[in-house]
Design a protein around this motif. Structure first.
Motif, PDB file in Angstrom:
ATOM      1  N   GLU A 183      11.918   0.899  -4.736  1.00 38.08           N
ATOM      2  CA  GLU A 183      11.687  -0.547  -4.662  1.00 38.08           C
ATOM      3  C   GLU A 183      10.291  -0.859  -4.128  1.00 38.08           C
ATOM      4  O   GLU A 183       9.630  -1.794  -4.598  1.00 38.08           O
ATOM      5  CB  GLU A 183      12.755  -1.197  -3.784  1.00 38.08           C
ATOM      6  CG  GLU A 183      14.136  -1.227  -4.417  1.00 38.08           C
ATOM      7  CD  GLU A 183      15.197  -1.769  -3.485  1.00 38.08           C
ATOM      8  OE1 GLU A 183      14.937  -1.867  -2.265  1.00 38.08           O
ATOM      9  OE2 GLU A 183      16.303  -2.092  -3.978  1.00 38.08           O
ATOM     10  N   ALA A 184       9.834  -0.064  -3.151  1.00 36.42           N
ATOM     11  CA  ALA A 184       8.482  -0.279  -2.609  1.00 36.42           C
ATOM     12  C   ALA A 184       7.422  -0.013  -3.678  1.00 36.42           C
ATOM     13  O   ALA A 184       6.445  -0.766  -3.801  1.00 36.42           O
ATOM     14  CB  ALA A 184       8.259   0.617  -1.400  1.00 36.42           C
TER      15      ALA A 184
ATOM     16  N   THR B 222       7.827  -0.352  -6.918  1.00 34.55           N
ATOM     17  CA  THR B 222       7.920  -1.430  -7.899  1.00 34.55           C
ATOM     18  C   THR B 222       7.204  -2.681  -7.406  1.00 34.55           C
ATOM     19  O   THR B 222       6.461  -3.330  -8.158  1.00 34.55           O
ATOM     20  CB  THR B 222       9.400  -1.751  -8.193  1.00 34.55           C
ATOM     21  OG1 THR B 222      10.039  -0.580  -8.704  1.00 34.55           O
ATOM     22  CG2 THR B 222       9.528  -2.874  -9.202  1.00 34.55           C
ATOM     23  N   ARG B 223       7.413  -3.022  -6.124  1.00 41.57           N
ATOM     24  CA  ARG B 223       6.735  -4.201  -5.562  1.00 41.57           C
ATOM     25  C   ARG B 223       5.222  -4.016  -5.555  1.00 41.57           C
ATOM     26  O   ARG B 223       4.469  -4.933  -5.914  1.00 41.57           O
ATOM     27  CB  ARG B 223       7.241  -4.465  -4.146  1.00 41.57           C
ATOM     28  CG  ARG B 223       8.633  -5.061  -4.070  1.00 41.57           C
ATOM     29  CD  ARG B 223       8.922  -5.625  -2.695  1.00 41.57           C
ATOM     30  NE  ARG B 223       8.875  -4.588  -1.667  1.00 41.57           N
ATOM     31  CZ  ARG B 223       9.917  -3.864  -1.292  1.00 41.57           C
ATOM     32  NH1 ARG B 223      11.107  -4.051  -1.855  1.00 41.57           N
ATOM     33  NH2 ARG B 223       9.800  -2.949  -0.348  1.00 41.57           N
TER      34      ARG B 223
ATOM     35  N   ALA C 132       3.804  -4.321  -9.086  1.00 43.92           N
ATOM     36  CA  ALA C 132       3.829  -5.702  -9.552  1.00 43.92           C
ATOM     37  C   ALA C 132       2.675  -6.495  -8.954  1.00 43.92           C
ATOM     38  O   ALA C 132       2.005  -7.264  -9.663  1.00 43.92           O
ATOM     39  CB  ALA C 132       5.169  -6.356  -9.211  1.00 43.92           C
ATOM     40  N   GLU C 133       2.418  -6.303  -7.677  1.00 35.79           N
ATOM     41  CA  GLU C 133       1.293  -7.002  -7.039  1.00 35.79           C
ATOM     42  C   GLU C 133      -0.026  -6.559  -7.604  1.00 35.79           C
ATOM     43  O   GLU C 133      -0.921  -7.372  -7.876  1.00 35.79           O
ATOM     44  CB  GLU C 133       1.339  -6.757  -5.529  1.00 35.79           C
ATOM     45  CG  GLU C 133       2.433  -7.514  -4.800  1.00 35.79           C
ATOM     46  CD  GLU C 133       2.242  -7.441  -3.284  1.00 35.79           C
ATOM     47  OE1 GLU C 133       1.210  -7.969  -2.815  1.00 35.79           O
ATOM     48  OE2 GLU C 133       3.104  -6.864  -2.604  1.00 35.79           O
TER      49      GLU C 133
ATOM     50  N   ASP D 134       4.208 -11.403  -9.686  1.00 32.47           N
ATOM     51  CA  ASP D 134       4.899 -11.644  -8.433  1.00 32.47           C
ATOM     52  C   ASP D 134       5.597 -10.374  -7.988  1.00 32.47           C
ATOM     53  O   ASP D 134       6.183  -9.672  -8.820  1.00 32.47           O
ATOM     54  CB  ASP D 134       5.944 -12.761  -8.596  1.00 32.47           C
ATOM     55  CG  ASP D 134       5.283 -14.109  -8.857  1.00 32.47           C
ATOM     56  OD1 ASP D 134       4.160 -14.305  -8.348  1.00 32.47           O
ATOM     57  OD2 ASP D 134       5.886 -14.925  -9.575  1.00 32.47           O
ATOM     58  N   PRO D 135       5.549 -10.060  -6.677  1.00 37.74           N
ATOM     59  CA  PRO D 135       6.285  -8.898  -6.181  1.00 37.74           C
ATOM     60  C   PRO D 135       7.768  -9.034  -6.504  1.00 37.74           C
ATOM     61  O   PRO D 135       8.318 -10.137  -6.487  1.00 37.74           O
ATOM     62  CB  PRO D 135       6.032  -8.927  -4.677  1.00 37.74           C
ATOM     63  CG  PRO D 135       4.835  -9.777  -4.493  1.00 37.74           C
ATOM     64  CD  PRO D 135       4.853 -10.772  -5.616  1.00 37.74           C
ATOM     65  N   VAL D 136       8.387  -7.918  -6.790  1.00 44.25           N
ATOM     66  CA  VAL D 136       9.832  -7.915  -7.018  1.00 44.25           C
ATOM     67  C   VAL D 136      10.519  -7.976  -5.672  1.00 44.25           C
ATOM     68  O   VAL D 136      10.341  -7.103  -4.837  1.00 44.25           O
ATOM     69  CB  VAL D 136      10.254  -6.648  -7.795  1.00 44.25           C
ATOM     70  CG1 VAL D 136      11.773  -6.625  -7.954  1.00 44.25           C
ATOM     71  CG2 VAL D 136       9.573  -6.612  -9.154  1.00 44.25           C
ATOM     72  N   GLY D 137      11.316  -9.021  -5.398  1.00 46.61           N
ATOM     73  CA  GLY D 137      11.919  -9.199  -4.095  1.00 46.61           C
ATOM     74  C   GLY D 137      13.365  -8.829  -4.077  1.00 46.61           C
ATOM     75  O   GLY D 137      13.975  -8.689  -5.064  1.00 46.61           O
TER      76      GLY D 137
END
Length: 263
Positions: free
Chosen positions: A247-248, A250-251, A254-255, A260-263
């Motif tokens: 997940e880190a 992916t965020r 995306a940035e 937008d960061p994946v939240g």
């Protein structure tokens, strides 16, 4: 020499609301990062993770350097490994598929010294980690200081839970909501956040606390962890290392790509 690792039962009984770092990737650095990040306890997973004796021993040492208790989840029925990991410095053992009183008795026999169980003597590393370097001191305190945690994740385990909790040496339970959802749906659905699982979780907490034992749970994310702690669980995970790292990544990607960061 580092300070002794805190007593896990004392931590959970006095503080409650503790967060569990769950490590499946057998990397000492990852376990250490979880401890450094501030997880209260870190679990090293042999059942569905890649940990073995050597990596668990190294991971437990890393956790001790950060002053954090380490749990080890053994594979199904691997009670000999439970004793070995306690000797290696584990603050407690999590055992999956403890469905009957007989299962619970076999687990307690491997994890507690006489007269409660039949754990064999050989706890050099655990003595160092706890600061109880006198053998008599360790023997006197080990049964109360090390946690034996039975996983409750099937219909059979729920039905037998009051009797399992009465087995001498069983200190608490840990719920696996994924397996529980499969069991409750008779294999039809994987729905760990569903209403049937949530209802079962509330009853498991009630029964466990009434027995004076410690309820713990796997939660796949922060929101579910908060819900479980609010239900009365004393210890809850926030996913596991592989999921959190993915997940880190992916965020961050995306940035970097301007989205937008994946939240």
């Amino acid at each position: 020499m580092t300070a002794p690792v805190p007593s896990l039962p004392d931590l959970l009984r006095s503080q409650g609301g503790c967060l569990l770092g769950w490590s499946c990737l057998a990397d000492v650095a990852l376990a250490g990062l979880m401890a450094r990040a501030g997880f209260d306890v870190v679990l090293l997973d042999q059942q569905h993770g890649t940990y073995d004796v050597a990596t668990c021993t190294a991971g437990l040492t890393e956790l001790a350097l950060w002053g954090k208790p380490g749990l080890v989840r053994i594979a199904v029925g691997d009670f000999a490994m439970a004793s070995k990991m306690l000797d290696g410095g584990a603050a407690g053992i999590v055992a999956p598929m403890i469905n009957t009183v007989e299962d619970a008795r076999a687990l307690a026999a491997a994890t507690k010294f006489p007269p409660v169980g039949q754990r064999s003597w050989g706890p050099d590393r655990s003595m160092w980690f706890t600061g109880l370097t006198d053998p008599q001191d360790y023997l006197t305190q080990a049964n109360a200081r090390t946690m034996t945690i039975a996983m409750c994740e099937t219909r059979e385990a729920i039905a037998n839970l009051p009797e399992i909790l009465r087995v001498p040496g069983i200190d608490g339970i840990l719920v696996g909501p994924g397996d529980l959802s499969i069991a409750l749906s008779n294999g039809a659905a994987f729905d760990p956040n569903g209403s049937a699982v949530t209802e079962a979780l509330r009853e498991i907490v009630r029964v466990t606390l009434a027995a004076g034992k410690i309820p713990c749970a796997f939660a796949a994310g922060p929101a579910r962890a908060r819900e479980m702690l609010a239900m009365g669980f004393k210890l809850a995970s926030i996913g596991y290392d592989g999921l959190l790292v993915a997940e880190a990544f992916t965020r961050a990607l995306a940035e970097a790509r301007g989205g937008d960061p994946v939240g």
